[in-house]
Design a protein around this motif. Structure first.
Motif, PDB file in Angstrom:
ATOM      1  N   THR A 222       0.862  -1.154   0.168  1.00  0.00           N
ATOM      2  CA  THR A 222       0.115  -0.253  -0.020  1.00  0.00           C
ATOM      3  C   THR A 222       0.963   1.137   0.225  1.00  0.00           C
ATOM      4  O   THR A 222       2.108   1.212   0.316  1.00  0.00           O
ATOM      5  CB  THR A 222      -0.907  -0.078   1.291  1.00  0.00           C
ATOM      6  OG1 THR A 222      -0.076   0.291   2.509  1.00  0.00           O
ATOM      7  CG2 THR A 222      -1.726  -1.356   1.459  1.00  0.00           C
ATOM      8  N   ARG A 223       0.325   2.551  -0.244  1.00  0.00           N
ATOM      9  CA  ARG A 223       1.138   3.513  -0.178  1.00  0.00           C
ATOM     10  C   ARG A 223       1.793   3.766   1.165  1.00  0.00           C
ATOM     11  O   ARG A 223       3.049   4.285   1.390  1.00  0.00           O
ATOM     12  CB  ARG A 223       0.257   4.758  -0.468  1.00  0.00           C
ATOM     13  CG  ARG A 223       0.312   5.112  -1.931  1.00  0.00           C
ATOM     14  CD  ARG A 223      -0.932   5.988  -2.397  1.00  0.00           C
ATOM     15  NE  ARG A 223      -0.561   7.604  -2.245  1.00  0.00           N
ATOM     16  CZ  ARG A 223      -1.435   8.494  -2.560  1.00  0.00           C
ATOM     17  NH1 ARG A 223      -2.272   8.085  -3.011  1.00  0.00           N
ATOM     18  NH2 ARG A 223      -1.145   9.894  -2.374  1.00  0.00           N
ATOM     19  N   ASP A 224       1.176   3.595   2.100  1.00  0.00           N
ATOM     20  CA  ASP A 224       1.704   3.567   3.461  1.00  0.00           C
ATOM     21  C   ASP A 224       2.745   2.928   3.709  1.00  0.00           C
ATOM     22  O   ASP A 224       3.711   3.108   4.081  1.00  0.00           O
ATOM     23  CB  ASP A 224       0.367   3.276   4.486  1.00  0.00           C
ATOM     24  CG  ASP A 224       0.877   3.427   5.785  1.00  0.00           C
ATOM     25  OD1 ASP A 224       1.445   4.414   6.222  1.00  0.00           O
ATOM     26  OD2 ASP A 224       0.438   2.620   6.742  1.00  0.00           O
ATOM     27  N   GLU A 225       2.568   1.495   3.257  1.00  0.00           N
ATOM     28  CA  GLU A 225       3.877   0.521   3.354  1.00  0.00           C
ATOM     29  C   GLU A 225       4.911   1.118   2.302  1.00  0.00           C
ATOM     30  O   GLU A 225       6.132   0.731   2.680  1.00  0.00           O
ATOM     31  CB  GLU A 225       3.369  -0.816   2.945  1.00  0.00           C
ATOM     32  CG  GLU A 225       2.287  -1.722   4.068  1.00  0.00           C
ATOM     33  CD  GLU A 225       1.618  -2.635   3.534  1.00  0.00           C
ATOM     34  OE1 GLU A 225       0.745  -3.158   4.153  1.00  0.00           O
ATOM     35  OE2 GLU A 225       1.471  -2.867   2.234  1.00  0.00           O
TER      36      GLU A 225
ATOM     37  N   ALA B 280       5.762   4.017   1.789  1.00  0.00           N
ATOM     38  CA  ALA B 280       6.185   5.211   2.627  1.00  0.00           C
ATOM     39  C   ALA B 280       7.394   4.817   3.613  1.00  0.00           C
ATOM     40  O   ALA B 280       8.318   4.933   3.887  1.00  0.00           O
ATOM     41  CB  ALA B 280       5.258   6.122   3.032  1.00  0.00           C
TER      42      ALA B 280
ATOM     43  N   LYS C  89       9.075   6.896   7.494  1.00  0.00           N
ATOM     44  CA  LYS C  89       8.926   7.086   8.824  1.00  0.00           C
ATOM     45  C   LYS C  89      10.105   6.564   9.880  1.00  0.00           C
ATOM     46  O   LYS C  89       9.806   6.096  11.053  1.00  0.00           O
ATOM     47  CB  LYS C  89       7.877   5.755   9.054  1.00  0.00           C
ATOM     48  CG  LYS C  89       6.856   5.993   8.090  1.00  0.00           C
ATOM     49  CD  LYS C  89       5.488   6.633   8.520  1.00  0.00           C
ATOM     50  CE  LYS C  89       4.611   7.119   7.541  1.00  0.00           C
ATOM     51  NZ  LYS C  89       3.415   6.002   7.514  1.00  0.00           N
TER      52      LYS C  89
END
Lengths: 273, 387
Positions: free
Chosen positions: B4-7, B9, B15
């Protein structure tokens, strides 16, 4: 030193002086160095001495420190991942790791210790001492100084016998060796086109092939040959050889061993028939 | 593997470095096992705690992770290399103790619960049926899959830690329905079952197939013993017991190969495991003793006299120990009650050459990891040696 983002091997043209092997990136980063090759699986726990990077059981006492360590796959205790961390602390890590098939012990160890790692590489194309560049981001291994050639090998059968030709002293490679009809794949040709063209040029036959074999890749010195095999059949064909050959003979495939042939020919014939 | 986009990132380091490293580990593992995506986990359990196994390299790694990463789900720890309070009595050097405390401190900084035990499911980390986990410790994860019906692969320490930090794990293997069905039926034809020997015999012969047991009715403690013995002898990360474990389905075994396990196979396992005599150490609690097991031992030992001069250990978790102080008072007349650790992960090889155990798992690891000659006895057999 080397350009980034090279195109994958299968799209590259013949005759380049950097071979690029396309595998799969497991741990990121680029590392370069001399290849240290192990033919059997490696357990880092007990198999590599963390204080020196020496490989256990190797008579030449070679260390993997600063080298590109190539081996089929990891094995043994999961504690092996932590050995790579200990090697990082002691400054004995390899510059990169190449595997045929990655497994979790070495893969997690490489990621944790930040060693670039690539798998799905045919280790048969590497030689001990090769200078290589491993790119864990693109999943490639670059071999500067190794050229790559695409050639066709046209096996012509008449009944149970195949045509074997002796290469003349005027050809560029493998002079005096016995071979099938063969030739380089030019930049603007497909291998199938080359196969039919070579059959016409070298022995004067206008035929369509019956079967296309699996491409065979072999390393010979500083050249990697991608051999595209083709099977042709004809009954009592009239063979006219050109300057590339001095003589020819019809032989049974099982008798190939009695001839000094170009590398890999027997395997190609076995696979085609 | 799809991210996913979060992953993505997290993988790009947006992060923090610790999260980037954890994500790189999950992606490497996901690619190796051809997982399609990451799935959320409910809890994690980590191996790689003892200074004896992870060493200085492990400490550097944990320190760098602990700079900016924290676990996102409840996470527990495997046994450490010593009892955190009674390490001097165990003969541990101050240097070892210092490094071991540092490791536990690093895990604490990462947000991990530092009650060190191989039986988290008896303590602070109790999974429910159907939950997705990332557990290391082969005996605990097999118990979670089999006895509880939660879902975890056989994780290594780093993979489980990475999953704890990201809160997700690659979806492959035992996370998928189709991979949890039995591959071989084990018909047990023995009257009195020794679960360590049974587990050893089955674990060494089923390969990577999931066994489906018939003819036994193990208690929870016996399932714990069975899970541990099978995981150590082979690669069994899940099993079914007809009429006992939650996913055992009699309809799923049609046409499967049957393995008949009788007295001969059990005796063969005993002969293979029981290789020494005159033990210098007699150790119970692999996996860690449960409250019921401690009560059972105390009931048998109460009123009896200590005999022999071998050292005796009862290994359990601090969590379990706190629940039965009176019974532990009885046991302490016969030996040391040792918490946070066990005979495999503490450096017993520095003090003992032979160890007696009732654990099929310990029998597998003591010779190689601890250079011990192993004496195998049932629980009753061990009690006779000491009382």
């Amino acid at each position: 030193m080397l350009p980034e983002g090279r195109v994958p091997i299968y799209r590259r043209i013949a005759g380049d002086d950097i071979l690029i092997l396309k595998g799969r990136g497991i741990s990121k980063g680029r590392g370069e160095g001399e290849v240290v090759l192990s033919e059997s699986p490696v357990s880092f726990l007990g198999g590599v001495e963390p204080s020196t990077g020496n490989i256990a059981g190797r008579e030449d006492g070679r260390s993997v420190k600063g080298k590109v360590f190539a081996f089929p796959q990891g094995k043994g205790s999961t504690v092996g991942s932590y050995v790579l961390l200990e090697m990082r602390r002691r400054g004995t890590l390899p510059a990169a790791i190449i595997n045929s098939v990655a497994e979790p012990i070495v893969a997690t160890g490489s990621v944790m210790a930040r060693v670039p790692m690539v798998d799905r590489i045919d280790l048969g194309l590497l030689r001990e001492g090769d200078l290589v560049v491993v790119d864990g981001d693109s999943g490639t291994v670059e071999l500067p100084g190794v050229r790559e050639n695409h050639v066709v090998s046209c096996v012509l059968m008449d009944g149970e016998k195949m045509l074997l030709l002796k290469r003349s002293s005027e050809v560029g490679t493998f002079r005096g060796y016995w071979a099938s009809v063969s030739g380089f794949v030019e930049e603007d040709e497909t291998p199938a086109e080359t196969a039919c063209k070579e059959l016409q040029e070298e022995i004067g036959l206008d035929l369509m092939f019956e079967k296309e074999g699996r491409t065979v890749t072999v390393r010979d010195g500083c050249t990697v040959w991608h051999v595209h095999p083709y099977l042709f059949r004809a009954t009592r064909p009239r063979v006219v050889i050109d300057w590339e050959h001095t003589e020819y003979s019809w032989v049974r495939p099982q008798d190939l061993k009695d001839f000094q042939t170009v590398p890999g020919l027997a395997g190609i014939v076995r696979d085609l028939l | 593997m799809f991210l996913t986009r979060d992953e993505e990132a997290m993988l790009a380091g947006e992060k923090g470095e610790g999260i980037r490293t954890a994500m790189e580990l999950l992606v490497a593992l996901g690619d190796i096992y051809e997982a399609k995506r990451l799935v959320p986990i409910v809890s994690a359990h980590l191996s790689g705690v003892s200074y004896k196994t992870i060493g200085e390299g492990g400490i550097s790694f944990l320190q760098s992770l602990a700079k900016d990463a924290k676990v996102r789900v409840p996470t527990t720890l495997n046994p450490a290399g010593m009892d955190r309070e009674k390490w001097k009595e165990m003969g541990i050097s101050p240097r070892f103790a210092d490094r071991q405390h540092l490791i536990i401190e690093c895990y604490g900084k990462l947000g991990v619960d530092t009650d060190c035990s191989c039986t988290p499911y008896l303590g602070n980390n109790v999974p429910k049926k159907g939950q997705t986990l990332a557990w290391a410790e082969s005996s605990a994860l097999s118990f979670a899959n089999s006895a509880i019906g939660a879902r975890t692969n056989r994780e290594g320490g780093p993979g489980a830690l990475a999953a704890a930090i990201i809160g997700r794990t690659p979806e492959y293997g035992l996370h998928l329905d189709g991979n949890r069905t039995p591959g071989i039926v084990v018909e047990v034809e023995v009257e009195e079952v020794d679960y360590s020997l049974l587990g050893h015999a089955v674990g060494s012969s089923v390969g990577n197939r999931i066994p489906y047991f018939r003819g036994i009715r193990p208690t929870a403690d016996q399932l714990k013993t069975l899970a541990a013995a099978m995981a150590a002898a082979g690669s069994v990360a899940m099993f079914h017991v007809e009429g006992v474990t939650p996913e055992a389905d009699p309809l799923s075994i049609e046409g499967l190969e049957r393995l008949h396990l009788g007295r001969a196979e059990v005796e063969a396992a005993r002969n293979k495991l029981d290789r020494g005599r005159d033990p210098e150490l007699i150790a119970l609690g692999c996996p860690h003793l449960s409250v019921d097991e401690i009560r059972g031992l105390a009931a048998k030992l109460e009123g009896r006299k200590r005999k022999g001069d071998a050292e005796v250990w009862f290994c359990t978790s601090r969590h379990t120990a706190a629940k039965c102080p009176r019974e532990l008072g009885v046991l302490s007349k016969f030996g040391k009650v040792v918490c946070d650790t066990c005979m495999i992960v503490t450096p017993i090889e520095e003090r003992f050459r032979s160890t007696a155990t009732n654990s099929g798992k310990a029998c597998c690891y003591l010779p190689n990891l601890c250079s011990q000659k192993v004496v195998y006895r049932s629980t009753e057999g061990l009690l006779e040696m000491i009382s």
